[in-house]
Design a protein around this motif. Structure first.
Motif, PDB file in Angstrom:
ATOM      1  N   GLY A 255       0.779  -1.231   0.000  1.00 37.22           N
ATOM      2  CA  GLY A 255       0.000   0.000   0.000  1.00 37.22           C
ATOM      3  C   GLY A 255       0.811   1.280   0.000  1.00 37.22           C
ATOM      4  N   THR A 256       2.118   1.193   0.240  1.00 33.20           N
ATOM      5  CA  THR A 256       2.940   2.402   0.239  1.00 33.20           C
ATOM      6  C   THR A 256       3.136   2.916  -1.189  1.00 33.20           C
ATOM      7  N   ILE A 257       3.325   4.225  -1.300  1.00 32.84           N
ATOM      8  CA  ILE A 257       3.520   4.875  -2.598  1.00 32.84           C
ATOM      9  C   ILE A 257       4.821   5.671  -2.578  1.00 32.84           C
ATOM     10  N   VAL A 258       5.597   5.553  -3.632  1.00 30.21           N
ATOM     11  CA  VAL A 258       6.856   6.283  -3.759  1.00 30.21           C
ATOM     12  C   VAL A 258       6.807   7.106  -5.037  1.00 30.21           C
ATOM     13  N   HIS A 259       7.307   8.341  -4.954  1.00 29.67           N
ATOM     14  CA  HIS A 259       7.302   9.240  -6.098  1.00 29.67           C
ATOM     15  C   HIS A 259       8.721   9.423  -6.633  1.00 29.67           C
ATOM     16  N   GLY A 260       8.871   9.391  -7.961  1.00 32.18           N
ATOM     17  CA  GLY A 260      10.180   9.606  -8.583  1.00 32.18           C
ATOM     18  C   GLY A 260      10.793   8.318  -9.092  1.00 32.18           C
ATOM     19  N   GLU A 261      11.206   8.324 -10.349  1.00 38.99           N
ATOM     20  CA  GLU A 261      11.749   7.108 -10.963  1.00 38.99           C
ATOM     21  C   GLU A 261      12.939   6.561 -10.199  1.00 38.99           C
ATOM     22  N   SER A 262      13.866   7.419  -9.827  1.00 38.21           N
ATOM     23  CA  SER A 262      15.091   6.965  -9.168  1.00 38.21           C
ATOM     24  C   SER A 262      14.824   6.342  -7.802  1.00 38.21           C
ATOM     25  N   ALA A 263      13.693   6.698  -7.188  1.00 32.14           N
ATOM     26  CA  ALA A 263      13.373   6.178  -5.846  1.00 32.14           C
ATOM     27  C   ALA A 263      12.642   4.842  -5.900  1.00 32.14           C
ATOM     28  N   ILE A 264      12.067   4.491  -7.043  1.00 31.44           N
ATOM     29  CA  ILE A 264      11.227   3.292  -7.143  1.00 31.44           C
ATOM     30  C   ILE A 264      11.985   2.004  -6.807  1.00 31.44           C
ATOM     31  N   PRO A 265      13.184   1.756  -7.349  1.00 29.32           N
ATOM     32  CA  PRO A 265      13.873   0.497  -7.022  1.00 29.32           C
ATOM     33  C   PRO A 265      14.435   0.462  -5.607  1.00 29.32           C
ATOM     34  N   GLU A 266      14.555   1.611  -4.982  1.00 26.48           N
ATOM     35  CA  GLU A 266      15.203   1.683  -3.673  1.00 26.48           C
ATOM     36  C   GLU A 266      14.381   1.044  -2.561  1.00 26.48           C
ATOM     37  N   GLU A 267      13.080   0.924  -2.740  1.00 28.19           N
ATOM     38  CA  GLU A 267      12.212   0.369  -1.693  1.00 28.19           C
ATOM     39  C   GLU A 267      12.357  -1.149  -1.554  1.00 28.19           C
ATOM     40  N   HIS A 268      12.757  -1.808  -2.647  1.00 28.79           N
ATOM     41  CA  HIS A 268      12.909  -3.266  -2.658  1.00 28.79           C
ATOM     42  C   HIS A 268      11.645  -3.974  -2.188  1.00 28.79           C
ATOM     43  N   TYR A 305       9.910  -1.501 -15.170  1.00 29.60           N
ATOM     44  CA  TYR A 305       9.017  -0.498 -14.578  1.00 29.60           C
ATOM     45  C   TYR A 305       9.496   0.938 -14.768  1.00 29.60           C
ATOM     46  N   THR A 306      10.759   1.144 -15.095  1.00 23.55           N
ATOM     47  CA  THR A 306      11.237   2.532 -15.211  1.00 23.55           C
ATOM     48  C   THR A 306      11.705   2.909 -16.619  1.00 23.55           C
ATOM     49  N   SER A 307      11.666   1.947 -17.569  1.00 23.25           N
ATOM     50  CA  SER A 307      12.054   2.272 -18.943  1.00 23.25           C
ATOM     51  C   SER A 307      10.993   1.895 -19.967  1.00 23.25           C
ATOM     52  N   VAL A 308      10.406   0.709 -19.817  1.00 23.52           N
ATOM     53  CA  VAL A 308       9.471   0.209 -20.832  1.00 23.52           C
ATOM     54  C   VAL A 308       8.025   0.603 -20.509  1.00 23.52           C
ATOM     55  N   ILE A 309       7.544   0.223 -19.338  1.00 23.33           N
ATOM     56  CA  ILE A 309       6.143   0.477 -18.979  1.00 23.33           C
ATOM     57  C   ILE A 309       5.777   1.964 -18.969  1.00 23.33           C
ATOM     58  N   PRO A 310       6.667   2.891 -18.536  1.00 26.13           N
ATOM     59  CA  PRO A 310       6.268   4.308 -18.537  1.00 26.13           C
ATOM     60  C   PRO A 310       5.714   4.800 -19.871  1.00 26.13           C
ATOM     61  N   ASN A 311       6.222   4.297 -20.981  1.00 22.70           N
ATOM     62  CA  ASN A 311       5.687   4.690 -22.284  1.00 22.70           C
ATOM     63  C   ASN A 311       4.251   4.204 -22.471  1.00 22.70           C
ATOM     64  N   LEU A 312       3.955   3.017 -21.930  1.00 25.93           N
ATOM     65  CA  LEU A 312       2.618   2.447 -22.078  1.00 25.93           C
ATOM     66  C   LEU A 312       1.594   3.113 -21.166  1.00 25.93           C
ATOM     67  N   LEU A 313       2.056   3.857 -20.165  1.00 23.84           N
ATOM     68  CA  LEU A 313       1.131   4.584 -19.288  1.00 23.84           C
ATOM     69  C   LEU A 313       0.509   5.777 -19.995  1.00 23.84           C
ATOM     70  N   ILE A 314       1.096   6.170 -21.115  1.00 22.30           N
ATOM     71  CA  ILE A 314       0.484   7.208 -21.950  1.00 22.30           C
ATOM     72  C   ILE A 314      -0.564   6.504 -22.801  1.00 22.30           C
ATOM     73  N   LYS A 315      -1.807   6.729 -22.472  1.00 23.45           N
ATOM     74  CA  LYS A 315      -2.919   5.934 -22.998  1.00 23.45           C
ATOM     75  C   LYS A 315      -2.930   5.857 -24.513  1.00 23.45           C
ATOM     76  N   GLU A 316      -2.664   6.975 -25.176  1.00 28.23           N
ATOM     77  CA  GLU A 316      -2.710   6.986 -26.646  1.00 28.23           C
ATOM     78  C   GLU A 316      -1.675   6.040 -27.238  1.00 28.23           C
ATOM     79  N   ILE A 317      -0.510   5.958 -26.616  1.00 36.10           N
ATOM     80  CA  ILE A 317       0.539   5.082 -27.121  1.00 36.10           C
ATOM     81  C   ILE A 317       0.143   3.620 -26.965  1.00 36.10           C
ATOM     82  N   SER A 318      -0.290   3.230 -25.774  1.00 32.96           N
ATOM     83  CA  SER A 318      -0.662   1.827 -25.556  1.00 32.96           C
ATOM     84  C   SER A 318      -1.841   1.427 -26.436  1.00 32.96           C
ATOM     85  N   GLU A 319      -2.801   2.323 -26.636  1.00 36.22           N
ATOM     86  CA  GLU A 319      -3.958   2.009 -27.488  1.00 36.22           C
ATOM     87  C   GLU A 319      -3.543   1.799 -28.935  1.00 36.22           C
TER      88      GLU A 319
END
Length: 438
Positions: A255-268, A305-319
């Motif tokens: 349930g925790t949320i982390v902001h910032g790409e560089s911080a995402i892998p740090e939570e493990h 999660y920090t290189s490939v998926i971010p592009n797909l979060l832009i709805k128009e691109i994934s669609e």
């Protein structure tokens, strides 16, 4: 004697190199020749020199002495010798350099460019070192490349420039531009040069600063990238996935949320979902058009999660990727990535893509490495990284298994750009042929 003959033959073949099909040069020489002939005839008529009459009269008088058949052969051979001698001298003049190798290289480059211009239209989507690695191999297959780069990076030099200058992070874009450059020449090395000293400069690469300056001058990153690409004479083009100030955030299973790409892998922790801030980022129109026109779409490799998926979060691109009739393949990572894909198998990578794109029609195939030396696997295990296991019974797309690795001097496992590109292109040709035969 034989060696001299071989050397002479090779020299003659080089001189005749411009006769190779596909260069689109011979037709223009022929046009110049025809134009020159017509100009000469026109001027002779204008000055009432009656060219046809005098030529025919001259031939008639000679024919009274020399048999017609012999005369025809002599004139034809003489004309051919003059034509090809002129052609040869024109080639030598055009390729006049001190280094014979430079002549050969120019011819090879011209032939290669003509051939590559007719290659398939490929869209490569990702970021980080994975995308730039892929592009180095793909540029040997086609010039029709569009690299779609994520702009969520907030660390290192890119993060500092983003925070201080208000520009899109230039790091991944810079790497892709350098990867697509025609040669690893001085300008390319300059573009990748990183300052190790200097107050305010330390840690920045010249290319990042160059892109940032151009962005300020031209008004946006797209124009800055275009001008940089022209300087380096790259094959294809590099586009940011969006011009919005997109930032990444991750929600973990606890349930925790982390902001910032560089911080995402740090939570493990195990990532439940990735999302952007702002939530709805607008795709660049050129990116959408490229996807619509594509023959082949490649996702990855790179940090899931920090290189490939971010592009797909832009709805128009994934669609658009989902709707596309292009062949679509995901290049899976060789090793798991601590803090992002711990204990992930191939199916876990694919399911994460499906979840964030909102469809299981995203890809047609997955490319997987099937060779890893045991001693290298042990070395990575000590760092918390494991080979990504192929759980084929859970994978419901075409599986392409190839040796994709190259061993670096440091003993690291890395994708080989040439092997990855060849494997993808072989699959693309094979699957396209199969569909055409249906």
């Amino acid at each position: 004697m034989n060696n001299n003959f071989k050397d002479t033959f090779k020299d003659k073949m080089k001189e005749a190199g411009w006769l190779l099909p596909g260069l689109e040069v011979k037709r223009w020489f022929a046009l110049i020749f025809l134009g020159s002939l017509l100009i000469t005839i026109g001027l002779m008529i204008f000055f009432n020199l009656r060219p046809v009459y005098f030529i025919m009269e001259f031939i008639r008088k000679i024919a009274l002495v020399v048999p017609t058949d012999i005369l025809a052969v002599v004139i034809t051979i003489g004309g051919a010798l003059l034509f090809f001698k002129g052609w040869q001298k024109t080639n030598i003049s055009m390729l006049d350099t001190h280094n014979g190798r430079e002549k050969e290289t120019l011819l090879e480059n011209l032939y290669r460019r003509r051939k590559l211009n007719r290659g398939p239209k490929i869209v490569a989507i990702g970021g980080g070192t994975g995308l730039s690695m892929l592009l180095k191999g793909i540029k040997r297959i086609t010039n029709n490349i569009t690299a779609v780069v994520t702009v969520g990076d907030d660390g290192g030099s890119s993060g500092r420039l983003r925070e201080e200058m208000g520009v899109l992070p230039p790091g991944d874009i810079r790497n892709c531009i350098a990867a697509l450059a025609d040669n690893e020449d001085l300008i390319t090395k300059l573009f990748q040069y990183r300052f190790n000293t200097g107050e305010g400069l330390k840690g920045h690469s010249f290319g990042n600063l160059f892109l940032t300056a151009l962005c300020s001058i031209t008004g946006d990153m797209v124009r800055a990238v275009k001008e940089s690409s022209n300087v380096l004479s790259i094959r294809g083009r590099v586009l940011p996935s969006t011009l919005d100030n997109m930032k990444l955030a991750a929600e973990y299973e606890d349930g925790t949320i982390v902001h910032g790409e560089s911080a995402i892998p740090e939570e493990h922790k195990k990532i439940k979902r990735l999302f952007t801030e702002p939530e709805h980022c607008k795709a660049l129109e050129d990116v959408i058009e490229a996807i619509k026109d594509a023959d082949l779409i490649i996702l990855g490799p790179g940090s899931l999660y920090t290189s490939v998926i971010p592009n797909l979060l832009i709805k128009e691109i994934s669609e658009e990727v989902i709707k596309s009739n292009a062949k679509k393949i995901y290049v899976c990572n060789i090793m798991t990535q601590p803090g992002e894909t711990d204990n992930y198998a191939v199916s876990d990578h694919i399911n994460a893509l499906y979840k964030h794109a909102g469809s299981n029609k995203l890809i047609d195939a997955v490319l997987v490495n099937n060779v890893l030396p045991k001693n290298m696997a042990d070395k990575y295990e000590k760092c918390g990284q494991m080979p990504v296991v192929l759980d084929r019974y859970n994978v419901h797309v075409d599986i392409v298994e190839k040796k994709l690795i190259e061993e670096s001097k440091e003993g690291l496992v890395r994708h080989s750009s040439n092997r990855v590109a060849r494997a993808i292109y072989y699959w693309f040709r094979k699957s396209s042929k199969k569909n055409n035969n249906k």
